[in-house]
Scaffold this motif. Structure first.
Motif, short mmCIF file in Angstrom:
data_model
loop_
_atom_site.label_atom_id
_atom_site.label_comp_id
_atom_site.label_asym_id
_atom_site.label_seq_id
_atom_site.Cartn_x
_atom_site.Cartn_y
_atom_site.Cartn_z
N ALA A 168 -3.21 -2.78 -3.30
CA ALA A 168 -2.56 -1.65 -2.60
C ALA A 168 -2.82 -1.24 -1.49
O ALA A 168 -2.06 -0.89 -0.38
N VAL A 169 -4.15 -1.63 -1.11
CA VAL A 169 -4.36 -1.18 0.45
C VAL A 169 -3.90 -2.32 1.33
O VAL A 169 -3.72 -2.03 2.61
N ILE A 170 -3.76 -3.50 0.96
CA ILE A 170 -3.25 -4.54 1.96
C ILE A 170 -1.85 -4.34 2.02
O ILE A 170 -1.40 -4.31 3.06
N ALA A 171 -1.05 -3.82 0.98
CA ALA A 171 0.33 -3.38 1.16
C ALA A 171 0.54 -2.20 2.09
O ALA A 171 1.45 -2.43 3.05
N ALA A 172 -0.47 -1.45 2.17
CA ALA A 172 -0.12 -0.26 2.90
C ALA A 172 -0.58 -0.49 4.57
O ALA A 172 0.16 -0.31 5.33
N LEU A 173 -1.13 -1.72 4.79
CA LEU A 173 -1.23 -2.17 6.05
C LEU A 173 -0.08 -2.93 6.34
O LEU A 173 0.22 -2.92 7.81
N ALA A 174 0.48 -3.70 5.67
CA ALA A 174 1.60 -4.47 5.89
C ALA A 174 3.04 -3.75 6.09
O ALA A 174 3.58 -4.15 7.17
N ARG A 175 3.03 -2.64 5.52
CA ARG A 175 4.19 -1.88 5.90
C ARG A 175 4.10 -0.68 6.93
O ARG A 175 5.04 -0.14 7.22
N GLY A 176 2.81 -0.51 7.34
CA GLY A 176 2.55 0.58 8.26
C GLY A 176 2.00 0.21 9.72
O GLY A 176 1.84 -0.89 9.65
N ASP A 177 1.30 1.11 10.32
CA ASP A 177 0.65 0.81 11.64
C ASP A 177 -0.57 1.33 11.58
O ASP A 177 -1.18 1.55 12.71
N PRO A 191 -8.81 2.93 -0.41
CA PRO A 191 -8.07 3.69 -1.65
C PRO A 191 -8.74 5.15 -1.83
O PRO A 191 -10.05 5.29 -1.69
N VAL A 192 -8.16 6.08 -2.28
CA VAL A 192 -8.82 7.39 -2.81
C VAL A 192 -8.22 7.74 -4.10
O VAL A 192 -7.20 7.11 -4.63
N VAL A 193 -8.97 8.46 -4.97
CA VAL A 193 -8.48 8.92 -6.48
C VAL A 193 -8.48 10.31 -6.38
O VAL A 193 -9.50 10.93 -5.84
N TRP A 235 -10.24 14.68 -3.35
CA TRP A 235 -10.06 13.00 -3.29
C TRP A 235 -11.42 12.46 -3.30
O TRP A 235 -12.12 12.62 -2.41
N ARG A 236 -11.67 11.56 -4.18
CA ARG A 236 -12.70 10.58 -4.43
C ARG A 236 -12.48 9.31 -3.73
O ARG A 236 -11.46 8.68 -3.81
N HIS A 237 -13.36 9.05 -2.56
CA HIS A 237 -13.16 7.76 -1.82
C HIS A 237 -13.75 6.47 -2.64
O HIS A 237 -14.73 6.69 -3.37
N ILE A 238 -12.92 5.60 -2.73
CA ILE A 238 -13.14 4.16 -3.20
C ILE A 238 -13.78 3.30 -2.21
O ILE A 238 -13.35 3.10 -1.25
N GLY A 239 -15.09 2.37 -2.62
CA GLY A 239 -15.62 1.64 -1.69
C GLY A 239 -14.88 0.44 -1.34
O GLY A 239 -15.51 -0.70 -1.89
N LEU A 240 -13.66 0.40 -0.81
CA LEU A 240 -12.94 -0.64 -0.41
C LEU A 240 -12.41 -0.40 1.11
O LEU A 240 -11.54 0.51 1.02
N TYR A 241 -12.45 -1.51 2.00
CA TYR A 241 -11.65 -1.25 3.01
C TYR A 241 -10.71 -2.42 3.41
O TYR A 241 -11.11 -3.44 3.12
N ALA A 242 -9.47 -2.36 3.95
CA ALA A 242 -8.76 -3.42 4.37
C ALA A 242 -8.55 -3.02 6.03
O ALA A 242 -8.10 -1.96 6.28
N TYR A 243 -8.94 -4.26 6.83
CA TYR A 243 -9.00 -3.89 8.37
C TYR A 243 -8.13 -4.97 9.02
O TYR A 243 -7.94 -6.10 8.47
N ARG A 244 -7.34 -4.39 9.98
CA ARG A 244 -6.74 -5.46 10.89
C ARG A 244 -8.07 -5.90 11.68
O ARG A 244 -8.92 -5.17 11.84
N LEU A 245 -8.14 -7.35 11.95
CA LEU A 245 -9.36 -7.93 12.69
C LEU A 245 -9.56 -7.15 13.87
O LEU A 245 -10.78 -6.95 13.94
N THR A 246 -8.65 -6.68 14.75
CA THR A 246 -8.77 -6.05 15.88
C THR A 246 -9.85 -4.75 15.50
O THR A 246 -10.46 -4.29 16.47
N ALA A 247 -9.48 -4.11 14.72
CA ALA A 247 -9.79 -2.58 14.32
C ALA A 247 -11.25 -3.04 13.82
O ALA A 247 -12.34 -2.28 14.24
N VAL A 260 -4.83 5.40 0.36
CA VAL A 260 -3.86 4.88 -0.21
C VAL A 260 -4.23 5.62 -1.81
O VAL A 260 -5.12 5.37 -2.35
N GLU A 261 -3.24 6.37 -2.53
CA GLU A 261 -4.02 6.92 -3.91
C GLU A 261 -3.61 5.58 -4.75
O GLU A 261 -2.69 5.07 -4.90
N VAL A 262 -4.59 5.65 -5.58
CA VAL A 262 -4.46 4.48 -6.83
C VAL A 262 -5.08 5.56 -7.83
O VAL A 262 -5.70 6.59 -7.92
#
Length: 267
Positions: free
Chosen positions: A112-121, A127-129, A187-199, A232-234
């Motif tokens: 879900a988080v990878i898809a969010a990076l792919a479709r946006g900027d 993820p959050v619940v 919203w509770r944060h889930i311990g997972l991040y998808a980064y662009r390498l530059t970020a 990203v809501e999961v």
């Protein structure tokens, strides 16, 4: 893309935390099991453990997962994920930091988080619940004993992350009235991040901020740098536990496994 499990040995609250047993299986083994299920859902993804401890690297190898030794001076999981990414000849565009102390989340959260990076900027996705009222009440009870276990997120209507805290945010002036709704505004944060390498490179190049140090949350450095975090809501995992930070968290995880079954058996 590269999935990295940062696994350092020097936790102050739980020394050698990745090797601690939860219902007979190490924390690291459980996180690797989660990561493998996530990789199976992705195209062209690889997995590695990034650690500063030879015993942890050896344990990862025994489980059949590649491990990269990183500098013990690296202070954050994100920094350790970057160090691992920079050892690879073909640098990944996206680096996923799958925190080693949160092995009970759904593999679908990774895709879900990878898809969010792919479709946006956005620069980062995480993820959050959304908590229903019983889940919020349980989090409050948990924080009475372990106040720095569990992170909440304040987000804009479009999903942009505004703030993260070990406090339960937002405060609710009229909670009794709000409880007529089926879910809380927390919203509770889930311990997972998808980064662009530059970020990820910008994060590691910047010094730790004071707010990051006070809360103990590295994502606050990203916000202070002006980087955008898409939340990203999961759906909640089989059972809702924010992470393994203390002995009490291990006891709670083992009780949940005994009651609901072991998610690792889903592999």
């Amino acid at each position: 893309m590269l999935l990295v499990i940062p696994a350092r040995g020097g936790s102050t609250r739980l020394p050698m935390k990745p090797l601690r047993s939860i219902a007979g299986i190490s924390l690291l083994h459980r996180t690797i099991g989660l990561a493998r299920r996530a990789v199976a859902l992705l195209d062209d993804a690889s997995l590695v453990v990034a650690t500063d401890d030879a015993a942890i690297a050896a344990h990862a190898g025994a489980i059949g997962c590649d491990a990269i030794m990183t500098d013990a001076a690296i202070s954050s999981g994100s920094g350790r994920a970057l160090a691992a990414a920079l050892t690879i000849a073909q640098r990944p565009d996206i680096v996923v930091n799958l925190q080693g102390d949160a092995p009970f989340q759904s593999p679908l959260a990774v895709s879900a988080v990878i898809a969010a990076l792919a479709r946006g900027d956005a620069d980062v996705a995480t993820p959050v619940v959304r908590l229903d009222w019983p889940a919020l009440d349980a989090l409050r009870r948990h924080k009475q004993d372990t106040p720095f276990s569990g992170t909440t997120c304040v987000r804009a209507a479009d999903g942009r992350g505004l703030w993260f805290s070990k406090q339960i945010l937002p405060a609710m002036r009229d909670e009794a009235g709000l409880r007529a709704e089926p879910v809380s505004p927390v919203w509770r944060h889930i311990g997972l991040y998808a980064y662009r390498l530059t970020a990820l490179e910008a994060f590691e190049a910047a010094p730790q901020t004071e707010l990051e140090r006070l809360e103990g949350l590295e994502q606050l450095r990203l916000l202070e740098l002006g980087l955008t975090i898409e939340t990203v809501e999961v759906a909640p995992a089989r059972f809702d536990i924010s992470g393994i930070d203390t002995e009490a968290d291990i006891v709670r995880a083992e009780a949940l496994i005994a009651e609901h079954g072991d998610p690792l058996d889903d592999r």
